[in-house]
Design an enzyme around this catalytic site. Sequence first.
Site, mmCIF file in Angstrom:
data_model
loop_
_atom_site.group_PDB
_atom_site.id
_atom_site.type_symbol
_atom_site.label_atom_id
_atom_site.label_comp_id
_atom_site.label_asym_id
_atom_site.label_seq_id
_atom_site.Cartn_x
_atom_site.Cartn_y
_atom_site.Cartn_z
ATOM 1 N N ARG A 171 -9.871 8.986 9.013
ATOM 2 C CA ARG A 171 -10.363 8.661 10.344
ATOM 3 C C ARG A 171 -11.888 8.608 10.330
ATOM 4 O O ARG A 171 -12.539 9.253 9.505
ATOM 5 C CB ARG A 171 -9.895 9.697 11.358
ATOM 6 C CG ARG A 171 -8.382 9.850 11.447
ATOM 7 C CD ARG A 171 -8.012 10.993 12.383
ATOM 8 N NE ARG A 171 -6.555 11.131 12.532
ATOM 9 C CZ ARG A 171 -5.807 11.947 11.791
ATOM 10 N NH1 ARG A 171 -6.380 12.695 10.849
ATOM 11 N NH2 ARG A 171 -4.495 12.016 11.973
ATOM 12 N N LYS A 195 -7.317 16.704 12.025
ATOM 13 C CA LYS A 195 -6.992 17.219 13.349
ATOM 14 C C LYS A 195 -6.418 18.623 13.235
ATOM 15 O O LYS A 195 -5.678 18.931 12.310
ATOM 16 C CB LYS A 195 -5.987 16.298 14.048
ATOM 17 C CG LYS A 195 -6.568 14.950 14.453
ATOM 18 C CD LYS A 195 -5.564 14.149 15.248
ATOM 19 C CE LYS A 195 -6.174 12.846 15.763
ATOM 20 N NZ LYS A 195 -5.207 12.045 16.542
ATOM 21 N N HIS A 266 -10.546 2.089 12.595
ATOM 22 C CA HIS A 266 -9.098 2.287 12.726
ATOM 23 C C HIS A 266 -8.337 1.143 12.073
ATOM 24 O O HIS A 266 -7.262 1.347 11.485
ATOM 25 C CB HIS A 266 -8.720 2.393 14.200
ATOM 26 C CG HIS A 266 -7.282 2.749 14.439
ATOM 27 N ND1 HIS A 266 -6.744 3.962 14.080
ATOM 28 C CD2 HIS A 266 -6.265 2.046 14.992
ATOM 29 C CE1 HIS A 266 -5.463 3.989 14.393
ATOM 30 N NE2 HIS A 266 -5.148 2.843 14.951
ATOM 31 N N ARG A 269 -8.232 1.801 8.432
ATOM 32 C CA ARG A 269 -7.242 2.859 8.170
ATOM 33 C C ARG A 269 -5.838 2.283 8.161
ATOM 34 O O ARG A 269 -5.037 2.573 7.271
ATOM 35 C CB ARG A 269 -7.388 3.925 9.257
ATOM 36 C CG ARG A 269 -6.352 5.044 9.254
ATOM 37 C CD ARG A 269 -6.775 6.084 10.280
ATOM 38 N NE ARG A 269 -5.720 7.016 10.657
ATOM 39 C CZ ARG A 269 -5.412 8.129 9.997
ATOM 40 N NH1 ARG A 269 -6.063 8.434 8.881
ATOM 41 N NH2 ARG A 269 -4.455 8.932 10.422
ATOM 42 N N HIS A 292 -0.974 12.791 9.063
ATOM 43 C CA HIS A 292 -0.116 12.815 10.240
ATOM 44 C C HIS A 292 0.744 14.068 10.230
ATOM 45 O O HIS A 292 1.263 14.468 9.191
ATOM 46 C CB HIS A 292 0.799 11.587 10.269
ATOM 47 C CG HIS A 292 0.085 10.329 10.653
ATOM 48 N ND1 HIS A 292 0.531 9.081 10.299
ATOM 49 C CD2 HIS A 292 -1.052 10.119 11.370
ATOM 50 C CE1 HIS A 292 -0.304 8.164 10.775
ATOM 51 N NE2 HIS A 292 -1.265 8.785 11.423
ATOM 52 N N TYR A 301 2.817 3.976 12.939
ATOM 53 C CA TYR A 301 1.464 3.560 12.608
ATOM 54 C C TYR A 301 1.433 2.473 11.553
ATOM 55 O O TYR A 301 0.491 1.696 11.465
ATOM 56 C CB TYR A 301 0.705 4.797 12.100
ATOM 57 C CG TYR A 301 -0.771 4.651 11.980
ATOM 58 C CD1 TYR A 301 -1.348 4.158 10.826
ATOM 59 C CD2 TYR A 301 -1.604 5.019 13.022
ATOM 60 C CE1 TYR A 301 -2.710 4.034 10.705
ATOM 61 C CE2 TYR A 301 -2.966 4.902 12.915
ATOM 62 C CZ TYR A 301 -3.518 4.412 11.756
ATOM 63 O OH TYR A 301 -4.870 4.289 11.652
#
Length: 321
Positions: A171, A195, A266, A269, A292, A301
């Site tokens: 990211r 994250k 993005h 990615r 993820h 995705y």
Amino acid sequence: MLRVRAALPPGAAALVDDYERHLRSERGLSDHTIRAYVGDVVSLLGFLHGVGSEGADAEPPATDGLDGLDVGVLRAWLAGQRSAGRSRTTLARRAAAARVFSAWAHRRGKLASDPGSRLVAPRAHRKLPSVLRPEQAGELMRAGGSGAAEGEPVALRDHALLEMLYATGIRVSELCGLDLDDTDFERRVVRVLGKGNKERMVPFGQPAERALRAWIEGGRPGLATESSGAALFLGVRGGRVDPRTVRRVVHEAVESVPGAADMGPHGLRHSAATHLLEGGADLRSVQELLGHATLATTQLYTHVTVERLKAIHDRTHPRAQ
């Protein structure tokens, strides 16, 4: 939302503060995610208490704390959002935020039951971003390398960050957060903090290694200042590079590729994930690389091209030939 938050009754305002501390200290969410969750909760409590009600058709009950918060209020809040023209994606996100909040409030004894557990919201439309074809990605990297050939620090940086974004699929926030010692050139992997402060190791190839070494050795010293610290990628003033700068670099670079759809980090990615799948990578490996939490996210995705499916069919089905 700042105005609505400031106008909440003391009991509701204290709940928002407590919830924000929970998201930050106990769940370890990013600042961006915390702002989104808290903003949605402020909108909900504003509706509950008659403060800045957004799209409400009826006067909501005036209460303090969470008195009166039930599934009917949640549905009325979302209905008001829909009447105000909010998108399905926004409605789905706000419904999810309300469910998380009500579950937390129930666990803390602020609600006798959890009304969010009975809330059903429309599913968001998942629109996949455009992707580069492999030859377009190659052209993008060659263009970046050509620009970096003169050794100008910013050009070296831009080439390195393009190579790293496409090579790793990380990211933009993860890229900007990289430090010098996060890169292991011997094993060609980079340590990424994703994250929820989850750490993972992501490999990269020789082209990215060459571009990164050129930046560190020949470009970074030209931008570094006393305040640069250990940041891997720097802005023109010597501070850690900003995500907006990276997005601008990617957009401008993609514009130079004939036939390529406009995209930002993005899109790179997603292109990386798609090309991994087309090359034969399995979904769980791609899930690990992308960071993820669930395989379902990776399935949404990424997509597999018809050409790859046909190739698998031709290679494996006994009646294909």
